[in-house]
Design a protein around this motif. Structure first.
Motif, mmCIF file in Angstrom:
data_model
loop_
_atom_site.group_PDB
_atom_site.id
_atom_site.type_symbol
_atom_site.label_atom_id
_atom_site.label_comp_id
_atom_site.label_asym_id
_atom_site.label_seq_id
_atom_site.Cartn_x
_atom_site.Cartn_y
_atom_site.Cartn_z
ATOM 1 N N PRO A 295 0.829 -1.210 0.000
ATOM 2 C CA PRO A 295 0.000 0.000 0.000
ATOM 3 C C PRO A 295 0.863 1.260 0.000
ATOM 4 O O PRO A 295 1.816 1.367 0.776
ATOM 5 C CB PRO A 295 -0.802 -0.136 1.297
ATOM 6 C CG PRO A 295 -0.828 -1.606 1.587
ATOM 7 C CD PRO A 295 0.487 -2.122 1.104
ATOM 8 N N LEU A 296 0.514 2.216 -0.859
ATOM 9 C CA LEU A 296 1.327 3.426 -1.010
ATOM 10 C C LEU A 296 1.405 4.217 0.289
ATOM 11 O O LEU A 296 2.462 4.751 0.641
ATOM 12 C CB LEU A 296 0.758 4.301 -2.133
ATOM 13 C CG LEU A 296 1.554 5.558 -2.480
ATOM 14 C CD1 LEU A 296 2.967 5.196 -2.921
ATOM 15 C CD2 LEU A 296 0.843 6.354 -3.580
ATOM 16 N N VAL A 297 0.283 4.281 1.033
ATOM 17 C CA VAL A 297 0.270 5.049 2.278
ATOM 18 C C VAL A 297 1.262 4.468 3.276
ATOM 19 O O VAL A 297 2.007 5.197 3.943
ATOM 20 C CB VAL A 297 -1.154 5.070 2.885
ATOM 21 C CG1 VAL A 297 -1.134 5.741 4.255
ATOM 22 C CG2 VAL A 297 -2.113 5.800 1.941
ATOM 23 N N GLU A 298 1.307 3.143 3.368
ATOM 24 C CA GLU A 298 2.244 2.493 4.282
ATOM 25 C C GLU A 298 3.689 2.737 3.840
ATOM 26 O O GLU A 298 4.579 2.924 4.674
ATOM 27 C CB GLU A 298 1.956 0.991 4.364
ATOM 28 C CG GLU A 298 0.635 0.651 5.037
ATOM 29 C CD GLU A 298 0.429 -0.841 5.150
ATOM 30 O OE1 GLU A 298 1.401 -1.605 4.864
ATOM 31 O OE2 GLU A 298 -0.682 -1.267 5.513
ATOM 32 N N THR A 299 3.924 2.731 2.537
ATOM 33 C CA THR A 299 5.266 2.979 2.021
ATOM 34 C C THR A 299 5.731 4.385 2.363
ATOM 35 O O THR A 299 6.870 4.598 2.768
ATOM 36 C CB THR A 299 5.294 2.781 0.488
ATOM 37 O OG1 THR A 299 4.870 1.454 0.174
ATOM 38 C CG2 THR A 299 6.699 2.998 -0.059
ATOM 39 N N LEU A 300 4.820 5.350 2.219
ATOM 40 C CA LEU A 300 5.177 6.743 2.497
ATOM 41 C C LEU A 300 5.322 7.016 3.985
ATOM 42 O O LEU A 300 5.974 7.988 4.373
ATOM 43 C CB LEU A 300 4.121 7.679 1.903
ATOM 44 C CG LEU A 300 3.950 7.658 0.382
ATOM 45 C CD1 LEU A 300 2.836 8.601 -0.038
ATOM 46 C CD2 LEU A 300 5.255 8.040 -0.308
ATOM 47 N N ALA A 301 4.705 6.175 4.833
ATOM 48 C CA ALA A 301 4.681 6.435 6.272
ATOM 49 C C ALA A 301 5.789 5.724 7.028
ATOM 50 O O ALA A 301 5.807 5.744 8.257
ATOM 51 C CB ALA A 301 3.327 6.023 6.848
ATOM 52 N N THR A 302 6.735 5.099 6.336
ATOM 53 C CA THR A 302 7.825 4.418 7.034
ATOM 54 C C THR A 302 8.678 5.438 7.789
ATOM 55 O O THR A 302 8.796 6.598 7.362
ATOM 56 C CB THR A 302 8.710 3.653 6.041
ATOM 57 O OG1 THR A 302 9.225 4.564 5.065
ATOM 58 C CG2 THR A 302 7.923 2.558 5.352
ATOM 59 N N PRO A 303 9.280 5.051 8.911
ATOM 60 C CA PRO A 303 10.035 6.010 9.729
ATOM 61 C C PRO A 303 11.123 6.745 8.966
ATOM 62 O O PRO A 303 11.294 7.958 9.143
ATOM 63 C CB PRO A 303 10.618 5.127 10.836
ATOM 64 C CG PRO A 303 9.677 3.979 10.954
ATOM 65 C CD PRO A 303 9.181 3.728 9.571
ATOM 66 N N VAL A 306 9.543 9.363 6.475
ATOM 67 C CA VAL A 306 8.984 10.509 7.207
ATOM 68 C C VAL A 306 10.102 11.360 7.796
ATOM 69 O O VAL A 306 10.070 12.599 7.730
ATOM 70 C CB VAL A 306 8.022 10.030 8.315
ATOM 71 C CG1 VAL A 306 7.573 11.204 9.184
ATOM 72 C CG2 VAL A 306 6.811 9.334 7.700
ATOM 73 N N ALA A 307 11.104 10.716 8.373
ATOM 74 C CA ALA A 307 12.206 11.453 9.002
ATOM 75 C C ALA A 307 12.962 12.307 7.992
ATOM 76 O O ALA A 307 13.300 13.463 8.267
ATOM 77 C CB ALA A 307 13.161 10.479 9.689
ATOM 78 N N LYS A 377 15.482 7.180 -0.304
ATOM 79 C CA LYS A 377 15.360 7.787 -1.634
ATOM 80 C C LYS A 377 13.988 8.428 -1.805
ATOM 81 O O LYS A 377 13.870 9.549 -2.324
ATOM 82 C CB LYS A 377 15.572 6.730 -2.723
ATOM 83 C CG LYS A 377 16.998 6.240 -2.876
ATOM 84 C CD LYS A 377 17.090 5.227 -4.011
ATOM 85 C CE LYS A 377 18.498 4.706 -4.190
ATOM 86 N NZ LYS A 377 18.591 3.723 -5.290
ATOM 87 N N LEU A 378 12.971 7.698 -1.386
ATOM 88 C CA LEU A 378 11.613 8.227 -1.509
ATOM 89 C C LEU A 378 11.458 9.493 -0.679
ATOM 90 O O LEU A 378 10.848 10.483 -1.115
ATOM 91 C CB LEU A 378 10.607 7.162 -1.072
ATOM 92 C CG LEU A 378 9.136 7.470 -1.294
ATOM 93 C CD1 LEU A 378 8.860 7.733 -2.764
ATOM 94 C CD2 LEU A 378 8.274 6.313 -0.790
ATOM 95 N N GLY A 379 12.025 9.484 0.538
ATOM 96 C CA GLY A 379 11.968 10.671 1.393
ATOM 97 C C GLY A 379 12.704 11.851 0.784
ATOM 98 O O GLY A 379 12.247 12.998 0.875
ATOM 99 N N ILE A 380 13.851 11.582 0.149
ATOM 100 C CA ILE A 380 14.629 12.646 -0.495
ATOM 101 C C ILE A 380 13.827 13.263 -1.641
ATOM 102 O O ILE A 380 13.760 14.490 -1.791
ATOM 103 C CB ILE A 380 15.971 12.097 -1.002
ATOM 104 C CG1 ILE A 380 16.860 11.706 0.180
ATOM 105 C CG2 ILE A 380 16.685 13.127 -1.873
ATOM 106 C CD1 ILE A 380 18.047 10.841 -0.211
ATOM 107 N N LEU A 381 13.205 12.416 -2.441
ATOM 108 C CA LEU A 381 12.414 12.916 -3.571
ATOM 109 C C LEU A 381 11.216 13.724 -3.086
ATOM 110 O O LEU A 381 10.956 14.830 -3.579
ATOM 111 C CB LEU A 381 11.964 11.743 -4.442
ATOM 112 C CG LEU A 381 13.065 10.974 -5.185
ATOM 113 C CD1 LEU A 381 12.503 9.706 -5.815
ATOM 114 C CD2 LEU A 381 13.704 11.854 -6.250
#
Length: 429
Positions: A295-303, A306-307, A377-381
């Motif tokens: 699930p995309l929401v779970e992927t985006l919500a990883t510590p 988010v950090a 990487k996702l957080g950086i983007l």
């Protein structure tokens, strides 16, 4: 004895420095567009039905195994091409502090303080978030949000068409260069696990030959690529990240009175760095697969994700803005009358656009193939995108004011091509 006059923060510098910075930013703006295109292509390919081909390409190994140089294409882009990026950064930093306006410690204090603040605050916020989320095993990524990607930031400025004045452009460039230096120090000190001192000591020999060749009337300058490559190979063999070799090579380039040697090398290698090295690295580093991983929401919500997002958007802003305010609060300095704190706020948001160095540190902190590296990487983007959007809003609101400042700077050009304002007004001491 009369009190010392107030010094203005973010004031107009000298015309040679403003002109030089303008040339640099034009090159970096083009490179930033190429970087964005490369990152978008990688992200699209890594989430397409042909994603396996992308990962196969990234993992293809080339190079001699005998010298421990049988690296993947992704590793060559990070270890090899980014050494060119850091060579140019080393050149720029040395020129700034030896022959540029920042040779005066009073003018250098602000961007250095802002860079340090912009490093400490994001690191602390990252640590706080992952700790609060119970992800203590991800603390190794604390340095991911410390750097500002100047090419990425300038690409955003080009898109939103802001008339950012010379003082703010110079500040942004210097801040990003100092950020890069701090980032490479972190890479060399924190992310070096197995240090082999013998190759590192031997690297000083070709490094000295490279420096000597630049300081003499050596006719075949292209041959200096040999000791430069030897320095890179030995630093790589030592266990220190090979990009450190680029900084060392940049630092030993002589900067004479007018910076001739350094200027020539920078003019030659900056387009290679901005137009080839960084976009190719972005292509191999930004390809994180999001679709099909859950699930995309779970992927985006990883510590980790988010950090990194919070550290880039909030941490960078607080760090840069706070350090600038503290410099004004505790010294006899005042903000330039042309600018307001909203301008510093917009620039601080723009500094949250970490990309090149952030992606590199993420790979070093977690390792290629680790799920936390993909989360970083996702957080950086996402963090860079959010910082860009918020900075764009603030800077566009102030754009009319910037246009007035730029018009004043560019009016009344004489035959010598120097605006009168730079001849009638002296830079702040």
């Amino acid at each position: 004895m009369p009190p010392r006059p107030f010094r203005h923060l973010l004031s107009r510098g000298s015309w040679p420095e403003v002109s030089r910075v303008g040339d640099i930013l034009r090159t970096e703006s083009v490179g930033g567009v190429l970087l964005l295109v490369a990152a978008m292509v990688a992200l699209a390919w890594a989430n397409s039905p042909w994603r396996a081909a992308y990962h196969t390409l990234s993992g293809t190994r080339v190079g001699p195994a005998a010298w421990h140089l049988d690296l993947t294409l992704a590793e060559w882009s990070a270890d090899g091409l980014l050494a060119i990026f850091f060579f140019v950064a080393g050149l720029e930093l040395k020129r700034e502090f030896v022959a540029g306006d920042l040779r005066d410690p009073r003018r250098a204090a602000l961007p250095v303080a802002a860079a340090v603040g912009g490093m400490i605050a994001p690191a602390l916020i990252y640590v706080a978030v992952v700790t609060a989320r119970g992800a203590g095993d991800s603390l190794a990524g604390w340095a991911i949000p410390v750097a500002t990607d100047i090419a990425f930031a300038l690409a955003v400025l080009a898109v939103i068409s802001t008339h950012l004045p010379a003082a703010l452009r110079t500040f942004l460039l210097t801040l990003a260069v100092v950020d890069d230096l701090l980032g490479i120090i972190v890479i060399g000190v924190v992310y070096t696990d197995d240090l082999n001192l013998l190759p590192l000591a031997l690297a000083m020999v070709p490094l000295a030959l490279f420096s000597l060749g630049l300081r003499t009337r050596f006719r075949w300058r292209w041959l200096l690529l040999v000791p430069a490559l030897a320095t890179w190979v030995l630093v790589h063999e030592s266990g220190v990240h090979a990009t450190v070799a680029g900084v060392l090579l940049g630092f030993v380039v002589p900067v004479r009175g007018d910076g001739t040697t350094a200027a020539r090398l920078e003019h030659r290698w900056r387009p290679v760095s901005a137009g080839v090295a960084v976009p190719v690295f972005a292509f191999f580093a930004a390809g994180v697969t999001v679709l099909g991983t859950g699930p995309l929401v779970e992927t985006l919500a990883t510590p980790v994700t988010v950090a990194v997002v919070v550290a880039l958007v909030v941490g960078k802003t607080v760090g840069v803005l706070g350090a600038t305010w503290a410099t004004q609060r505790f010294t006899r300095a005042q903000l330039s009358s042309d600018l307001g704190w909203w301008d510093v706020f917009g620039l601080s948001l723009l500094a949250g656009m970490g990309f090149t160095v952030s992606l590199l540190i993420g790979e070093l902190a977690f390792g290629t193939g680790d799920v936390r590296n993909d989360q970083a990487k996702l957080g950086i983007l996402l963090g860079s995108l959010l910082a860009a959007l918020l900075a764009g809003v603030v800077l566009r609101i102030r754009n009319r004011r910037y246009r007035d400042i730029r018009t004043t700077e560019e009016l009344d050009l004489d035959a010598d091509g120097i605006p009168d304002i730079f001849q009638t007004e002296k830079p702040d001491p």
